[in-house]
Scaffold this active site. Structure first.
Site, PDB file in Angstrom:
ATOM      1  N   ASP A 137      78.505   9.659   4.962  1.00  0.00           N
ATOM      2  CA  ASP A 137      79.199  11.286   5.392  1.00  0.00           C
ATOM      3  C   ASP A 137      77.807  11.358   6.877  1.00  0.00           C
ATOM      4  O   ASP A 137      76.217  10.371   6.184  1.00  0.00           O
ATOM      5  CB  ASP A 137      78.377  12.076   4.270  1.00  0.00           C
ATOM      6  CG  ASP A 137      79.524  13.028   3.771  1.00  0.00           C
ATOM      7  OD1 ASP A 137      80.880  12.037   4.256  1.00  0.00           O
ATOM      8  OD2 ASP A 137      79.902  13.472   2.635  1.00  0.00           O
TER       9      ASP A 137
ATOM     10  N   GLU B 208      66.807  44.382  -4.761  1.00  0.00           N
ATOM     11  CA  GLU B 208      65.432  43.410  -4.137  1.00  0.00           C
ATOM     12  C   GLU B 208      65.283  42.259  -4.850  1.00  0.00           C
ATOM     13  O   GLU B 208      64.121  41.820  -4.519  1.00  0.00           O
ATOM     14  CB  GLU B 208      64.663  44.440  -4.150  1.00  0.00           C
ATOM     15  CG  GLU B 208      64.712  45.500  -2.920  1.00  0.00           C
ATOM     16  CD  GLU B 208      65.869  46.094  -2.818  1.00  0.00           C
ATOM     17  OE1 GLU B 208      66.520  45.927  -1.838  1.00  0.00           O
ATOM     18  OE2 GLU B 208      66.550  46.834  -3.860  1.00  0.00           O
TER      19      GLU B 208
ATOM     20  N   ARG C 150      79.663  17.676  -4.234  1.00  0.00           N
ATOM     21  CA  ARG C 150      81.467  16.496  -3.855  1.00  0.00           C
ATOM     22  C   ARG C 150      80.921  14.888  -3.825  1.00  0.00           C
ATOM     23  O   ARG C 150      80.990  14.388  -3.955  1.00  0.00           O
ATOM     24  CB  ARG C 150      80.929  16.931  -3.058  1.00  0.00           C
ATOM     25  CG  ARG C 150      80.083  17.370  -1.343  1.00  0.00           C
ATOM     26  CD  ARG C 150      79.604  17.859  -0.586  1.00  0.00           C
ATOM     27  NE  ARG C 150      80.856  17.280   0.667  1.00  0.00           N
ATOM     28  CZ  ARG C 150      80.561  16.250   1.122  1.00  0.00           C
ATOM     29  NH1 ARG C 150      79.151  14.975   1.207  1.00  0.00           N
ATOM     30  NH2 ARG C 150      81.159  15.746   1.947  1.00  0.00           N
TER      31      ARG C 150
ATOM     32  N   PRO D 167      64.595  33.372  -0.399  1.00  0.00           N
ATOM     33  CA  PRO D 167      64.755  32.669   1.125  1.00  0.00           C
ATOM     34  C   PRO D 167      63.005  32.603   1.038  1.00  0.00           C
ATOM     35  O   PRO D 167      62.715  31.878   2.081  1.00  0.00           O
ATOM     36  CB  PRO D 167      64.261  34.232   1.720  1.00  0.00           C
ATOM     37  CG  PRO D 167      65.430  35.367   1.152  1.00  0.00           C
ATOM     38  CD  PRO D 167      65.306  34.732  -0.142  1.00  0.00           C
TER      39      PRO D 167
HETATM   40  C1  9WO Z   1      66.693  43.260  -0.759  1.00  0.00           C
HETATM   41  C2  9WO Z   1      65.651  44.542   0.773  1.00  0.00           C
HETATM   42  C3  9WO Z   1      66.390  45.251   1.236  1.00  0.00           C
HETATM   43  C4  9WO Z   1      64.840  46.359   1.611  1.00  0.00           C
HETATM   44  C5  9WO Z   1      63.773  45.725   1.419  1.00  0.00           C
HETATM   45  C6  9WO Z   1      63.316  44.152   1.084  1.00  0.00           C
HETATM   46  C7  9WO Z   1      64.139  43.687   0.498  1.00  0.00           C
HETATM   47  N1  9WO Z   1      64.169  42.322   0.544  1.00  0.00           N
HETATM   48  C8  9WO Z   1      65.743  41.757   0.183  1.00  0.00           C
HETATM   49  C9  9WO Z   1      65.966  40.881  -0.471  1.00  0.00           C
HETATM   50  O1  9WO Z   1      65.437  39.631  -0.586  1.00  0.00           O
HETATM   51  N2  9WO Z   1      66.931  40.918  -1.565  1.00  0.00           N
HETATM   52  C10 9WO Z   1      67.340  39.569  -1.929  1.00  0.00           C
HETATM   53  C11 9WO Z   1      68.913  39.364  -2.161  1.00  0.00           C
HETATM   54  C12 9WO Z   1      66.678  39.649  -3.434  1.00  0.00           C
HETATM   55  C13 9WO Z   1      67.559  37.533  -4.470  1.00  0.00           C
HETATM   56  C14 9WO Z   1      68.896  37.890  -4.011  1.00  0.00           C
HETATM   57  N3  9WO Z   1      68.762  37.842  -3.081  1.00  0.00           N
HETATM   58  C15 9WO Z   1      68.798  37.271  -1.781  1.00  0.00           C
HETATM   59  C16 9WO Z   1      69.207  35.983  -1.635  1.00  0.00           C
HETATM   60  N4  9WO Z   1      69.174  37.071   0.085  1.00  0.00           N
HETATM   61  N5  9WO Z   1      69.205  35.879   0.361  1.00  0.00           N
HETATM   62  C17 9WO Z   1      68.854  35.499  -0.310  1.00  0.00           C
HETATM   63  C18 9WO Z   1      68.807  33.782   0.364  1.00  0.00           C
HETATM   64  C19 9WO Z   1      68.643  32.701  -1.020  1.00  0.00           C
HETATM   65  C20 9WO Z   1      69.034  31.483  -0.296  1.00  0.00           C
HETATM   66  N6  9WO Z   1      68.704  30.884   0.528  1.00  0.00           N
HETATM   67  C21 9WO Z   1      69.076  32.024   1.676  1.00  0.00           C
HETATM   68  C22 9WO Z   1      68.812  33.710   1.003  1.00  0.00           C
END
Ligand code: 9WO
Length: 267
Positions: free
Chosen positions: A184, A131, A169, A104
């Protein structure tokens, strides 16, 4: 235009998840037809201890676990060795990254970034769990962080599949003859128009008459009008970017004005 078969290497603790991509639909067919190569690497196979440990507690304390640098590093090194063997570039640049980490905190994915990533003949995608990964893996390998939107998931696998589907794609031959990536949504910088199929009337709702007229230029005009109008209504930010990149033609301005006046494009 893509000349050679790109290869995608994914690092994930859940390799089986990628069957969603390899076994279904447009992406599955493209991979089965050899338009691209996908290999998934399990960091657990690169552990050196008897317990095959892939994570540990975070320095500084706090909840959860962090993915160990070493198994990820060894996996990345193995992938780069394969790339070298295949004569592929292993060192990325800012404009053409070789390795991406789905998080993120990354640059938000859009069709422009998809096109940029699509220039690479080899691309590695690192999927975090828990994490996240030890930051030193990211700095050592000049990883580009990519986000698919402002939300948190439980891992990078689904975002990696989103990126891969968008890449695959658009490879020549991935879409059927009837379809074209050029037509598209977003290729022209605007959203898609509405679509209809049989029956002509469904629960009292009729298909717009123009689509049944057989008048192909009127149909093209109506679709462009709907695409422009819906983009203006729903995603003014997308329309603003399109206008900044490529101003609307006189016809497009007229179609948008008539959409906003509640008129439907006809002859
Ligand atoms: C988990 C967590 C737990 C307790 C406190 C803080 C925390 N942060 C996270 C976290 O961000 N975990 C991620 C899980 C670690 C990297 C992989 N994960 C992930 C990737 N979740 N969401 C994404 C993601 C990737 C790309 N676009 C949107 C979401």
């Amino acid at each position: 235009m893509q000349q050679i078969m790109p290869r995608y290497d994914v690092i994930s603790l859940f390799p089986e998840m990628f069957s969603a991509l390899t076994q279904h639909g447009v992406s599955g067919r493209a991979l089965q037809n050899g338009l691209a190569q996908l290999q998934v690497w399990d960091p657990r196979a690169f552990t050196l201890d008897a317990y095959r440990t892939v994570d540990d507690r975070p320095f500084g304390g706090g909840p959860g676990m962090v993915m160990l640098a070493e198994p990820l590093d060894l996996a990345i090194t193995a992938i780069k060795a394969e790339w070298r063997r295949a004569g592929l570039e292993v060192d990325g640049t800012a404009s053409s990254p070789r390795l991406i980490y789905l998080s993120p905190q990354g640059r938000v994915l859009n069709q422009t970034l998809v096109e940029e990533l699509g220039q690479a003949a080899a691309l590695g995608l690192l999927c975090g769990r828990y994490e996240g990964v030890d930051e030193r893996v990211l700095t050592r390998h000049q990883v580009l962080e990519v986000s698919i939107g402002d939300f948190v998931l439980s891992g990078g696998e689904l975002p990696a599949m989103v990126v891969l589907d968008a890449l695959i794609r658009r490879l020549p031959g991935a879409l059927g003859n009837a379809q074209s990536a050029e037509e598209d949504s977003f290729a022209t910088g605007v959203l898609d128009c509405p679509h209809y199929t049989r029956p002509e009337v469904y629960l009292g709702q009729a298909v717009p008459e123009v689509l049944r007229s057989g008048n192909h230029s009127a149909i093209a005009r109506w679709r462009l009008q709907q695409a422009l109008g819906r983009t203006a209504q729903r995603r003014p930010d997308v329309l603003a970017r399109r206008v900044a990149t490529q101003p609307l033609s006189g016809e497009e301005q007229d179609l948008l004005a008539s959409f906003e006046a509640g008129k439907v494009a006809g002859n």
